[in-house]
Write an enzyme that holds these catalytic residues in place. Structure first.
Site, PDB file in Angstrom:
ATOM      1  N   TYR A 137       0.906  -1.164   0.000  1.00  0.00           N
ATOM      2  CA  TYR A 137       0.000   0.000   0.000  1.00  0.00           C
ATOM      3  C   TYR A 137       0.934   1.199   0.000  1.00  0.00           C
ATOM      4  CZ  TYR A 137      -4.118   2.600   1.924  1.00  0.00           C
ATOM      5  OH  TYR A 137      -5.177   3.448   2.163  1.00  0.00           O
ATOM      6  N   HIS A 142      -2.236   7.484  -3.279  1.00  0.00           N
ATOM      7  CA  HIS A 142      -3.359   6.552  -3.131  1.00  0.00           C
ATOM      8  C   HIS A 142      -3.803   6.461  -1.666  1.00  0.00           C
ATOM      9  CE1 HIS A 142      -5.915   3.043  -3.598  1.00  0.00           C
ATOM     10  NE2 HIS A 142      -5.191   2.386  -2.714  1.00  0.00           N
ATOM     11  N   GLU A 208      -7.231  -2.195  -9.489  1.00  0.00           N
ATOM     12  CA  GLU A 208      -6.147  -1.434  -8.881  1.00  0.00           C
ATOM     13  C   GLU A 208      -4.974  -1.519  -9.839  1.00  0.00           C
ATOM     14  OE1 GLU A 208      -5.626  -2.900  -4.818  1.00  0.00           O
ATOM     15  OE2 GLU A 208      -7.045  -1.362  -4.124  1.00  0.00           O
ATOM     16  N   GLU A 210      -1.479  -1.628 -10.592  1.00  0.00           N
ATOM     17  CA  GLU A 210      -0.283  -1.926  -9.801  1.00  0.00           C
ATOM     18  C   GLU A 210       0.774  -2.568 -10.700  1.00  0.00           C
ATOM     19  OE1 GLU A 210      -0.740  -4.009  -6.119  1.00  0.00           O
ATOM     20  OE2 GLU A 210      -2.796  -3.327  -5.803  1.00  0.00           O
ATOM     21  N   TYR A 253     -13.276  -5.302   6.354  1.00  0.00           N
ATOM     22  CA  TYR A 253     -11.831  -5.105   6.559  1.00  0.00           C
ATOM     23  C   TYR A 253     -11.427  -4.826   8.009  1.00  0.00           C
ATOM     24  CZ  TYR A 253     -11.456   0.045   6.981  1.00  0.00           C
ATOM     25  OH  TYR A 253     -11.506   1.344   7.402  1.00  0.00           O
TER      26      TYR A 253
HETATM   27 MN    MN Z   1      -3.877  -3.817  -4.073  1.00  0.00          MN
END
Ligand code: MN
Length: 427
Positions: A137, A142, A208, A210, A253
């Site tokens: 992360y 972000h 996402e 990435e 989460y």
């Molecule tokens: Mn991710």
């Protein structure tokens, strides 16, 4: 050490289309099914896939210490285990063999017909058997955007964020190569204003943007990998779409982090571009303030200038680019992530995959997820067919691309393209 494979003036006797991601300076590694349905390890120049097992059986890797069947495998794990010195010897040999100045293979039509395939007649597979997958992360932009949306704009970053490359352990079983369609996941969500959760298809499926890196065996249990040595254990990188169900994520989460919102699928580009090929595109990352603890401190340039873009293609419609970002925006480097991951003695194996985390840039057109681009649904994006998107719709295809460019050389990753199907139906 200079890599002769990176020489910008080098040309191949194989034709390479203009703006190809795969000039002779790239020499990525992948696994593919040949037209005869044989699985093999290969590389790519232009629009040719090259069967490395066939090259080895014909004697072209003579003098390099390799086991006889190292390329006749359904994954690169064993080759990656051979270590950086061997990767370099093999890439150097491929570079020499396909150099425009070299006639050895070029003039042997029989060997050429055995070794060369058109990329249109092969089927790319997962390049490695991924033992463990970790996602970070590590983009400050972000993390700031997410913190602003879900918590408090004045304290968007949690207190640990500037000190730790924050990460979580993901699930390798659902990582799929480009071209593999996935289903919209079902799960629990808490609708706005409701007191009890409901079960059903996620209404907020997101991508996402990435990148991920693939490691070799780095350590024994208990032994940390130093930040100074960490890059020696990184084989290469791929594009990585870490599919996320935002409504499931929001409900589940707390307190242990992402679970079913993330592990239904992640998609990767199939060619692993080596860190050696990316060497000319090394740049400094953002200045780190406060200075990290000593085990995370680095000197020199440890980021890479990799231009990224993500597009959405509704069914039967041209793709619409919704975001353009760059890997160089990452706050924490890959070496810092790997050093942090192992500082407690956690063992890293050949074929492990470590995701960067969503790569958002400083401006709204450089954000790396629909959650940020459409700002929780408040700024929908118009597609080329006139329809609007705040998240991904059924039968949309999400396409991510990435490349580096400098001194007339372009090294790219190809693409990771994935169609989102409606929820899975049991007949
Ligand atoms: Mn991710």
């Amino acid at each position: 050490m200079p890599h002769k494979t990176n020489d910008a003036s080098k040309k191949s006797w194989l034709s390479v289309p203009e703006n190809s991601d795969f000039p002779i300076q790239n020499i990525p590694f992948g696994v593919f099914l040949t037209r005869d349905d044989i699985i093999t390890i290969g590389t790519r120049i232009g629009d040719y896939a090259i069967d490395l097992n066939a090259l080895q059986q014909l004697g072209y890797f003579e003098g390099i210490p390799l086991t006889d069947d190292i390329f006749l495998q359904d994954s690169l794990n064993d080759f990656i285990s051979d270590g950086k010195k061997t990767w370099r010897l093999v890439r150097n040999r491929i570079s020499t063999l396909f150099d425009v100045e070299n006639d050895t293979l070029r003039t042997n039509m029989d060997h050429r017909s055995t070794v060369l395939f058109s990329v249109n007649e092969i089927e790319m597979q997962l390049p490695v058997q991924i033992g463990d997958y970790t996602d970070f992360y590590s983009s400050k932009e972000h993390a700031t955007n997410i913190g602003t949306m879900f918590r408090d704009p004045d304290n968007a970053l949690l207190p640990n964020w500037l000190h730790i490359p924050v990460g979580y352990h993901g699930r390798s079983s659902t990582i799929v190569p480009s071209g593999t369609a996935i289903h919209r996941p079902n799960g629990q969500t808490l609708p706005k204003g409701a007191e009890a959760p409901v079960f059903g298809p996620s209404k907020r499926v997101d991508f996402e943007l990435e990148m991920a890196f693939i490691t070799t065996d780095a350590n024994v249990l208990g032994e940390p990998v130093s930040v100074a040595e960490a890059e020696d254990y990184i084989f290469g990188m791929v594009l990585f779409n870490d599919w996320s169900a935002r409504d499931i994520q929001k409900w589940e989460y707390v307190p242990l982090g992402p679970f079913l919102a993330k592990n239904f699928a992640s998609s990767i580009s199939p060619w692993i571009v080596t860190l050696d090929a990316l060497e000319p595109f090394r740049v400094a990352g953002p200045k780190q303030d406060p200075e990290p603890l000593p085990y995370l401190q680095q000197k020199g340039d440890h980021s890479f200038d990799i231009q990224l873009e993500v597009a959405i293609a509704p069914e039967n419609t041209e793709p619409t680019v919704v975001g353009k970002s760059n890997f160089k925006y990452m706050y924490w480097t890959m070496a810092q992530q790997l050093a942090h991951h192992t500082v407690n003695g956690c063992k890293i194996n050949s074929g492990d995959m470590l995701g960067s985390g969503t790569i958002s840039g400083p401006t709204p057109d450089s954000y790396g997820s629909m959650l940020e681009i459409a700002w929780q649904g408040t700024k929908p994006v118009t597609m080329k067919d006139g329809s609007q998107r705040s998240f991904i719709a059924d039968n949309d295809t999400v396409i991510m691309k990435g490349f580096c460019e400098k001194n007339g050389v372009r090294i790219g990753f190809g693409e990771v393209s994935t169609k989102l199907l409606p929820p899975f139906q049991t007949e």
